[in-house]
Design a protein around this motif. Structure first.
Motif, PDB file in Angstrom:
ATOM      1  N   SER A  50      57.604  60.347  53.275  1.00 18.50           N
ATOM      2  CA  SER A  50      58.843  60.257  54.026  1.00 18.50           C
ATOM      3  C   SER A  50      60.293  60.233  53.063  1.00 18.50           C
ATOM      4  O   SER A  50      61.239  60.609  53.736  1.00 18.50           O
ATOM      5  CB  SER A  50      59.133  59.192  55.084  1.00 18.50           C
ATOM      6  OG  SER A  50      58.699  57.872  54.178  1.00 18.50           O
ATOM      7  N   ASP A  51      60.120  60.283  51.762  1.00 14.98           N
ATOM      8  CA  ASP A  51      60.986  60.345  50.905  1.00 14.98           C
ATOM      9  C   ASP A  51      61.443  61.733  50.394  1.00 14.98           C
ATOM     10  O   ASP A  51      62.337  62.230  49.917  1.00 14.98           O
ATOM     11  CB  ASP A  51      61.105  59.719  49.652  1.00 14.98           C
ATOM     12  CG  ASP A  51      60.931  58.090  49.814  1.00 14.98           C
ATOM     13  OD1 ASP A  51      61.681  57.559  50.775  1.00 14.98           O
ATOM     14  OD2 ASP A  51      60.121  57.136  49.387  1.00 14.98           O
ATOM     15  N   MET A  52      60.476  62.813  50.813  1.00 10.65           N
ATOM     16  CA  MET A  52      60.457  64.104  50.357  1.00 10.65           C
ATOM     17  C   MET A  52      61.708  64.934  50.764  1.00 10.65           C
ATOM     18  O   MET A  52      62.214  65.304  49.761  1.00 10.65           O
ATOM     19  CB  MET A  52      59.307  64.764  50.944  1.00 10.65           C
ATOM     20  CG  MET A  52      59.113  66.094  50.572  1.00 10.65           C
ATOM     21  SD  MET A  52      59.760  67.372  51.760  1.00 10.65           S
ATOM     22  CE  MET A  52      59.144  66.756  53.381  1.00 10.65           C
ATOM     23  N   MET A  53      62.192  64.680  51.649  1.00  9.69           N
ATOM     24  CA  MET A  53      63.342  65.590  51.959  1.00  9.69           C
ATOM     25  C   MET A  53      64.834  65.067  51.069  1.00  9.69           C
ATOM     26  O   MET A  53      65.505  65.677  50.613  1.00  9.69           O
ATOM     27  CB  MET A  53      63.994  65.480  53.441  1.00  9.69           C
ATOM     28  CG  MET A  53      62.978  66.694  54.176  1.00  9.69           C
ATOM     29  SD  MET A  53      63.127  68.355  53.451  1.00  9.69           S
ATOM     30  CE  MET A  53      64.925  68.583  53.330  1.00  9.69           C
ATOM     31  N   ASP A  54      64.847  63.763  51.047  1.00 15.40           N
ATOM     32  CA  ASP A  54      65.867  62.959  50.220  1.00 15.40           C
ATOM     33  C   ASP A  54      65.771  63.588  48.769  1.00 15.40           C
ATOM     34  O   ASP A  54      66.552  63.606  48.016  1.00 15.40           O
ATOM     35  CB  ASP A  54      65.614  61.643  50.417  1.00 15.40           C
ATOM     36  CG  ASP A  54      66.447  61.091  51.601  1.00 15.40           C
ATOM     37  OD1 ASP A  54      66.864  61.786  52.232  1.00 15.40           O
ATOM     38  OD2 ASP A  54      65.959  59.948  51.876  1.00 15.40           O
ATOM     39  N   ILE A  55      64.411  63.534  48.220  1.00 22.15           N
ATOM     40  CA  ILE A  55      64.313  63.971  46.787  1.00 22.15           C
ATOM     41  C   ILE A  55      64.490  65.508  46.862  1.00 22.15           C
ATOM     42  O   ILE A  55      65.385  65.897  45.809  1.00 22.15           O
ATOM     43  CB  ILE A  55      62.792  63.754  46.380  1.00 22.15           C
ATOM     44  CG1 ILE A  55      62.636  62.235  46.490  1.00 22.15           C
ATOM     45  CG2 ILE A  55      62.463  64.340  45.195  1.00 22.15           C
ATOM     46  CD1 ILE A  55      61.023  62.061  46.281  1.00 22.15           C
TER      47      ILE A  55
END
Length: 166
Positions: free
Chosen positions: A11-16
């Motif tokens: 779920s952190d993918m887009m922020d990264i």
């Protein structure tokens, strides 16, 4: 700013992706088009999560830094430049949000990376940086990493750095 490091989850993918894009955009604005201008994709970040440990740092819920650590030698690193060791750890994809660069966040990340390396356990942390004005080589030197050489990979000039942990 003190922070807590966490292992990234899908779920952190887009922020990264967004953080890496912001850093690439800032470098391109400042130094022009170069290998630092490439932008990560969702698929690439998920690949990173499957093949290494990706870490995130948040401040007030916002992602402010990320990096990844792996024991697998990256394709652009030539081991012949580094000290002989049994358990090297490779630092890749480090990024600090442009608005917080030059405020100590990166240095704190490097302290955390060194701590993580000792716990891994690893006997060295290795990395490469662009050997160009857009590269972070001087920063890594200030963080105690030793400049061990220069190479070019697919036409991209690189500077290699290491920190021995023993």
């Amino acid at each position: 700013m003190r922070f807590k490091t966490e292992i990234a989850v899908p779920s952190d993918m887009m922020d990264i992706v967004d953080l890496r894009a912001a850093v690439a955009g800032r470098l391109t604005e400042k130094y022009g088009q170069g290998p630092w201008s490439s932008v990560s994709t969702e698929k690439g970040v998920l690949f990173d999560m499957r093949n290494s440990k990706v870490f995130v740092v948040r401040q007030r819920g916002e992602l402010v830094a990320t990096w990844r650590l792996t024991v697998k030698k990256p394709w652009a690193i030539d081991q012949s430049y580094f000290s002989v060791c049994r358990r090297p750890l490779y630092l890749l994809s480090m990024a600090v949000t442009p608005d917080l660069q030059r405020q100590g966040v990166g240095r704190q990340c490097m302290e955390e990376i060194t701590r993580l390396g000792r716990e891994w356990p690893a006997d060295a942390i290795r990395l490469d940086a662009y050997d160009a004005p857009a590269g972070a080589g001087p920063f890594y030197g200030k963080c105690g990493f030793r400049d061990v050489g220069r190479a070019s990979y697919r036409g991209c000039p690189l500077a290699y750095f290491e920190l021995l942990l023993s």
